[in-house]
Motif scaffolding. Sequence first.
Motif, PDB file in Angstrom:
ATOM      1  N   GLU A  30       0.821  -1.218   0.000  1.00 30.71           N
ATOM      2  CA  GLU A  30       0.000   0.000   0.000  1.00 30.71           C
ATOM      3  C   GLU A  30       0.853   1.267   0.000  1.00 30.71           C
ATOM      4  O   GLU A  30       0.552   2.231  -0.698  1.00 30.71           O
ATOM      5  N   ARG A  31       1.902   1.259   0.809  1.00 30.88           N
ATOM      6  CA  ARG A  31       2.720   2.478   0.932  1.00 30.88           C
ATOM      7  C   ARG A  31       3.344   2.823  -0.416  1.00 30.88           C
ATOM      8  O   ARG A  31       3.451   3.992  -0.783  1.00 30.88           O
ATOM      9  N   ASP A  32       3.778   1.778  -1.167  1.00 35.92           N
ATOM     10  CA  ASP A  32       4.392   2.039  -2.478  1.00 35.92           C
ATOM     11  C   ASP A  32       3.370   2.637  -3.444  1.00 35.92           C
ATOM     12  O   ASP A  32       3.692   3.528  -4.227  1.00 35.92           O
ATOM     13  N   VAL A  33       2.135   2.153  -3.383  1.00 35.43           N
ATOM     14  CA  VAL A  33       1.106   2.689  -4.285  1.00 35.43           C
ATOM     15  C   VAL A  33       0.785   4.133  -3.906  1.00 35.43           C
ATOM     16  O   VAL A  33       0.720   5.026  -4.763  1.00 35.43           O
ATOM     17  N   ILE A  34       0.620   4.385  -2.622  1.00 39.08           N
ATOM     18  CA  ILE A  34       0.267   5.741  -2.173  1.00 39.08           C
ATOM     19  C   ILE A  34       1.367   6.738  -2.523  1.00 39.08           C
ATOM     20  O   ILE A  34       1.102   7.879  -2.910  1.00 39.08           O
ATOM     21  N   ALA A  35       2.608   6.265  -2.448  1.00 40.19           N
ATOM     22  CA  ALA A  35       3.743   7.148  -2.773  1.00 40.19           C
ATOM     23  C   ALA A  35       3.733   7.575  -4.240  1.00 40.19           C
ATOM     24  O   ALA A  35       4.391   8.543  -4.616  1.00 40.19           O
ATOM     25  N   GLU A  36       2.961   6.871  -5.074  1.00 39.36           N
ATOM     26  CA  GLU A  36       2.870   7.219  -6.499  1.00 39.36           C
ATOM     27  C   GLU A  36       1.848   8.331  -6.767  1.00 39.36           C
ATOM     28  O   GLU A  36       1.860   8.937  -7.835  1.00 39.36           O
ATOM     29  N   ILE A  37       0.946   8.566  -5.824  1.00 37.48           N
ATOM     30  CA  ILE A  37      -0.063   9.620  -6.039  1.00 37.48           C
ATOM     31  C   ILE A  37       0.649  10.969  -5.995  1.00 37.48           C
ATOM     32  O   ILE A  37       1.477  11.209  -5.104  1.00 37.48           O
ATOM     33  N   SER A  38       0.322  11.832  -6.945  1.00 35.78           N
ATOM     34  CA  SER A  38       0.908  13.177  -6.892  1.00 35.78           C
ATOM     35  C   SER A  38       0.503  13.836  -5.576  1.00 35.78           C
ATOM     36  O   SER A  38      -0.689  13.874  -5.249  1.00 35.78           O
ATOM     37  N   PRO A  39       1.461  14.381  -4.807  1.00 34.04           N
ATOM     38  CA  PRO A  39       1.079  15.039  -3.544  1.00 34.04           C
ATOM     39  C   PRO A  39       0.043  16.149  -3.744  1.00 34.04           C
ATOM     40  O   PRO A  39      -0.727  16.447  -2.841  1.00 34.04           O
ATOM     41  N   ASP A  40      -0.002  16.720  -4.958  1.00 36.10           N
ATOM     42  CA  ASP A  40      -0.979  17.783  -5.235  1.00 36.10           C
ATOM     43  C   ASP A  40      -2.389  17.239  -5.443  1.00 36.10           C
ATOM     44  O   ASP A  40      -3.360  17.989  -5.474  1.00 36.10           O
ATOM     45  N   LYS A  41      -2.497  15.917  -5.658  1.00 30.06           N
ATOM     46  CA  LYS A  41      -3.821  15.303  -5.855  1.00 30.06           C
ATOM     47  C   LYS A  41      -4.175  14.358  -4.711  1.00 30.06           C
ATOM     48  O   LYS A  41      -5.204  13.684  -4.756  1.00 30.06           O
ATOM     49  N   ASP A  42      -3.334  14.334  -3.693  1.00 27.11           N
ATOM     50  CA  ASP A  42      -3.478  13.358  -2.602  1.00 27.11           C
ATOM     51  C   ASP A  42      -4.505  13.860  -1.577  1.00 27.11           C
ATOM     52  O   ASP A  42      -4.165  14.244  -0.459  1.00 27.11           O
ATOM     53  N   VAL A  43      -5.781  13.833  -1.978  1.00 30.02           N
ATOM     54  CA  VAL A  43      -6.822  14.431  -1.136  1.00 30.02           C
ATOM     55  C   VAL A  43      -7.125  13.613   0.125  1.00 30.02           C
ATOM     56  O   VAL A  43      -7.828  14.083   1.023  1.00 30.02           O
ATOM     57  N   ASP A  44      -6.561  12.409   0.205  1.00 28.19           N
ATOM     58  CA  ASP A  44      -6.677  11.623   1.442  1.00 28.19           C
ATOM     59  C   ASP A  44      -5.547  11.949   2.414  1.00 28.19           C
ATOM     60  O   ASP A  44      -5.531  11.441   3.540  1.00 28.19           O
ATOM     61  N   GLY A  45      -4.602  12.756   1.962  1.00 25.51           N
ATOM     62  CA  GLY A  45      -3.501  13.173   2.838  1.00 25.51           C
ATOM     63  C   GLY A  45      -2.610  12.035   3.280  1.00 25.51           C
ATOM     64  O   GLY A  45      -2.009  12.092   4.359  1.00 25.51           O
ATOM     65  N   MET A  46      -2.482  11.018   2.447  1.00 25.03           N
ATOM     66  CA  MET A  46      -1.738   9.813   2.848  1.00 25.03           C
ATOM     67  C   MET A  46      -0.303   9.795   2.317  1.00 25.03           C
ATOM     68  O   MET A  46       0.505   8.978   2.740  1.00 25.03           O
ATOM     69  N   HIS A  47       0.015  10.639   1.340  1.00 24.00           N
ATOM     70  CA  HIS A  47       1.373  10.646   0.782  1.00 24.00           C
ATOM     71  C   HIS A  47       2.362  11.154   1.837  1.00 24.00           C
ATOM     72  O   HIS A  47       2.037  12.065   2.600  1.00 24.00           O
ATOM     73  N   PRO A  48       3.585  10.560   1.872  1.00 21.18           N
ATOM     74  CA  PRO A  48       4.551  10.989   2.883  1.00 21.18           C
ATOM     75  C   PRO A  48       4.833  12.498   2.865  1.00 21.18           C
ATOM     76  O   PRO A  48       5.080  13.090   3.923  1.00 21.18           O
ATOM     77  N   VAL A  49       4.779  13.117   1.697  1.00 17.96           N
ATOM     78  CA  VAL A  49       5.011  14.570   1.631  1.00 17.96           C
ATOM     79  C   VAL A  49       3.924  15.305   2.420  1.00 17.96           C
ATOM     80  O   VAL A  49       4.203  16.244   3.168  1.00 17.96           O
ATOM     81  N   ASN A  50       2.688  14.855   2.275  1.00 17.31           N
ATOM     82  CA  ASN A  50       1.603  15.524   3.008  1.00 17.31           C
ATOM     83  C   ASN A  50       1.644  15.196   4.499  1.00 17.31           C
ATOM     84  O   ASN A  50       1.276  16.036   5.330  1.00 17.31           O
TER      85      ASN A  50
END
Length: 296
Positions: free
Chosen positions: A107-127
């Motif tokens: 899951e973490r690898d998939v979430i890391a692929e979401i653009s932080p600018d589109k990560d509306v679930d706030g799950m990306h490590p940048v967010n």
Amino acid sequence: MAATIIDGRLMAADIRAEIAQEVSELRTQSGVQPGLAAVLVGDDPASAVYVRNKRRACDDAGMISETFTLDADAPQEEIVSLVRRLNADERFHGILVQLPLPGHVDERDVIAEISPDKDVDGMHPVNGGRLLEGRPRFVPATPAAVQTMLMRSGADPAGKHVVILGRSNIVGKPLAALLMQRGPGGNATVTLCHTATPDVAEHTRRADVVVAAAGRPRMVTADMIREGAVVIDVGINRVPDASAKSGSRLVGDVDFDAVSAKARAITPVPGGVGPMTITMLLRNTLQAARYAAGAD
Ligand code: NAD
């Protein structure tokens, strides 16, 4: 005295009306219609219901929404390539990957692929990092719901002792980061309890606000709560109930009847944090569309 019920459905309806109004203004001003892409992998019925509810809420708010469904055995590369395609698709300002993903997927690898600018679930490590820094862009929806419910019900966490039960990446940890921040909606003194906490009740009894997110049906009993505390129940647990047509029903992590006789205010399950969580996802999607439109 019986506790005031913090009605998540009512609050959510108010905020969704505000969001619908803002969506309409954004469309008029910039021609941008907020869009949410949901990625659903497999046929878990609960996940399908969650995604359907989120899409319906988007539609009601005047947003675009589309669900992209993959088979349960879809290889991780296929999920990642879908996420990358959605990152580049200008129709969608928000991407939601419904969790849990099947066991063969990281899951973490998939979430890391979401653009932080589109990560509306706030799950990306940048967010996650931005939230810890005190400069959040997208706050995960459930913690945002809890904070908003406290503020809108007149239980500002500032200066209060908040005890959170649960340390998941989706609820407990980001909520602790959010409420301890300097600034409006923050300034709380936070204690976070988890499975390795020897005596959870020792902490909850000293709390002004208890947030239960442990996923343990009715674990918070009246003796664990101080008279006049505010109790937010994040838990959603299905328990057997012979009197129900389906044979089961949903309960929270709080023994609602007993605790509501002692608390000052309390959220019910269902009808509490759940409807507000979806609302916060809508708010984040609107925010993402605003960024894309250069409106913020
Ligand atoms: P999770 O299983 O990932 O985490 C549960 C956490 O609770 C763990 O960190 C664990 O250490 C802690 N915990 C377990 N037993 C405990 C105990 N006896 N005392 C103290 N801590 C304990 O779950 P999650 O994804 O964070 O979700 C928690 C609950 O909230 C679940 O019931 C879930 O269904 C619900 N939930 C509701 C919403 C909503 O919109 N209302 C959203 C997300 C999760």
